[in-house]
Design a protein around this motif. Sequence first.
Motif, PDB file in Angstrom:
ATOM      1  N   ASP A 307       3.747   1.671  -2.116  1.00 41.37           N
ATOM      2  CA  ASP A 307       4.219   1.500  -0.676  1.00 41.37           C
ATOM      3  C   ASP A 307       3.414   2.113   0.051  1.00 41.37           C
ATOM      4  N   SER A 308       2.213   2.901  -0.226  1.00 42.65           N
ATOM      5  CA  SER A 308       1.481   3.716   0.834  1.00 42.65           C
ATOM      6  C   SER A 308       0.865   3.006   1.727  1.00 42.65           C
ATOM      7  N   LEU A 309       0.339   3.700   2.655  1.00 46.32           N
ATOM      8  CA  LEU A 309      -0.447   3.039   3.801  1.00 46.32           C
ATOM      9  C   LEU A 309      -2.112   2.894   3.436  1.00 46.32           C
ATOM     10  N   ILE A 310      -2.240   3.736   2.363  1.00 49.42           N
ATOM     11  CA  ILE A 310      -3.762   3.704   2.076  1.00 49.42           C
ATOM     12  C   ILE A 310      -4.162   2.336   1.440  1.00 49.42           C
ATOM     13  N   PRO A 311      -5.093   1.748   1.866  1.00 47.50           N
ATOM     14  CA  PRO A 311      -5.606   0.597   1.300  1.00 47.50           C
ATOM     15  C   PRO A 311      -6.256   0.550  -0.035  1.00 47.50           C
ATOM     16  N   GLU A 312      -6.109  -0.504  -0.562  1.00 43.16           N
ATOM     17  CA  GLU A 312      -6.950  -0.576  -1.959  1.00 43.16           C
ATOM     18  C   GLU A 312      -8.425  -0.971  -1.588  1.00 43.16           C
ATOM     19  N   LEU A 313      -9.369  -0.759  -2.518  1.00 42.23           N
ATOM     20  CA  LEU A 313     -10.683  -1.196  -2.457  1.00 42.23           C
ATOM     21  C   LEU A 313     -10.933  -2.523  -1.899  1.00 42.23           C
ATOM     22  N   GLU A 314     -11.932  -2.618  -0.997  1.00 47.46           N
ATOM     23  CA  GLU A 314     -12.347  -3.766  -0.259  1.00 47.46           C
ATOM     24  C   GLU A 314     -13.674  -4.179  -0.635  1.00 47.46           C
ATOM     25  N   PRO A 315     -14.119  -5.442  -0.591  1.00 47.42           N
ATOM     26  CA  PRO A 315     -15.436  -5.841  -0.976  1.00 47.42           C
ATOM     27  C   PRO A 315     -16.479  -4.942  -0.248  1.00 47.42           C
TER      28      PRO A 315
END
Length: 368
Positions: A307-315
């Motif tokens: 549930d963290s605010l840290i985003p996953e890898l994006e393109p």
Amino acid sequence: MPTQAYFDQYPSFPDDVQTAELQRVSFAKLLSQDAAEAKALFEACRAWGFFVLDFEGCEQGQSFLQSAADVFELNKEVNSMDVEELMKYAYKPPYSLFGYKEAGNLKIEDGRPDRVEFYNVGRDDIMGVSAPLSNPPCIEQSRLALKSYMEQAHSIVRLICATLDSQLRLPSGTLASLQPLDKPSGTSLRLLRYLPQPTTDRRTSLLGHTDIGSLTILFNITGGLQLLAPGTDPTKEENWRYVKPAPGCAIVNLGDAMVEWSAGVLRSNMHRVTYAPGAQGRTPRYSHAYLVRPQADAPIRRLAGGDSLIPELEPGEEENAMSAKEWEAHKAVAIRQGRDNARSRGGREIKLKGEKIASAVTVSEVGA
């Protein structure tokens, strides 16, 4: 910075100097888990990556201020030694960052030699995590006091990390677990001295940079530290803002590791040291910084998931696959060779389930 008594020994910071208006955060309120204070800390860590931590108003804070004052006295004692004697303990980057760095050993932006000398006291050495290192007698005689200071500083680091865990919606203890007190790391207590500069040749003493580690706790009394206003060009002098020291407070900033772990949600801001303004520029400038590095084998990759605010890898993004030790060595070599190309990073927009949380506030909004 230490108590008012120390400030009274130096000329006052001038009123006509443009300064960075940093958020002042109460250590006592953080201890009491004040929600508004926690949010203020988080926003400061996203806007500037710097904040002023006020230790007044609680017994634990007063105790740390007294320890910081004792470190100032040790700093003066160390840096009053002959350079020839100090060079017996010279640091040897990138293999060892502990020991003495003489003035002029590194370069500033235009290739001229720097104007700062310092002694790095290794935390692993003092805490018994590593084999003892050789230090000047005054440091050897202060091992117990240094151990106490580092334990106090670590408790403050843990509190800040716990606050950021909560604000980032990370599991409790996540950030602190990456930088424990009892595991090998490059963490050090740096004792710095800047001598007065000639009035006809005043310039940068320590080049613009971001900190390699995770978090820094800085105490100083006279000015000289400058921050680059977010979103501005570092080559233009008007974009650099002095930080005005305040009694009873430390300046805290986040380093590059926090940017990596948070995928850019948190900020690591460029800063440098130049001559102190006004009459303060005629006096030696002493400061000490507790420079926290992650555990040597800690991963530097982002802490996304759950549930963290840290985003996953994006393109187009790549994961940092280095360990902290590998990454720090890589950065240290780049800095020494002038290849680092340091820049402020972080403060990115937060997105959560289609809902946008505002990006970090701009420099104009924080009153700089």
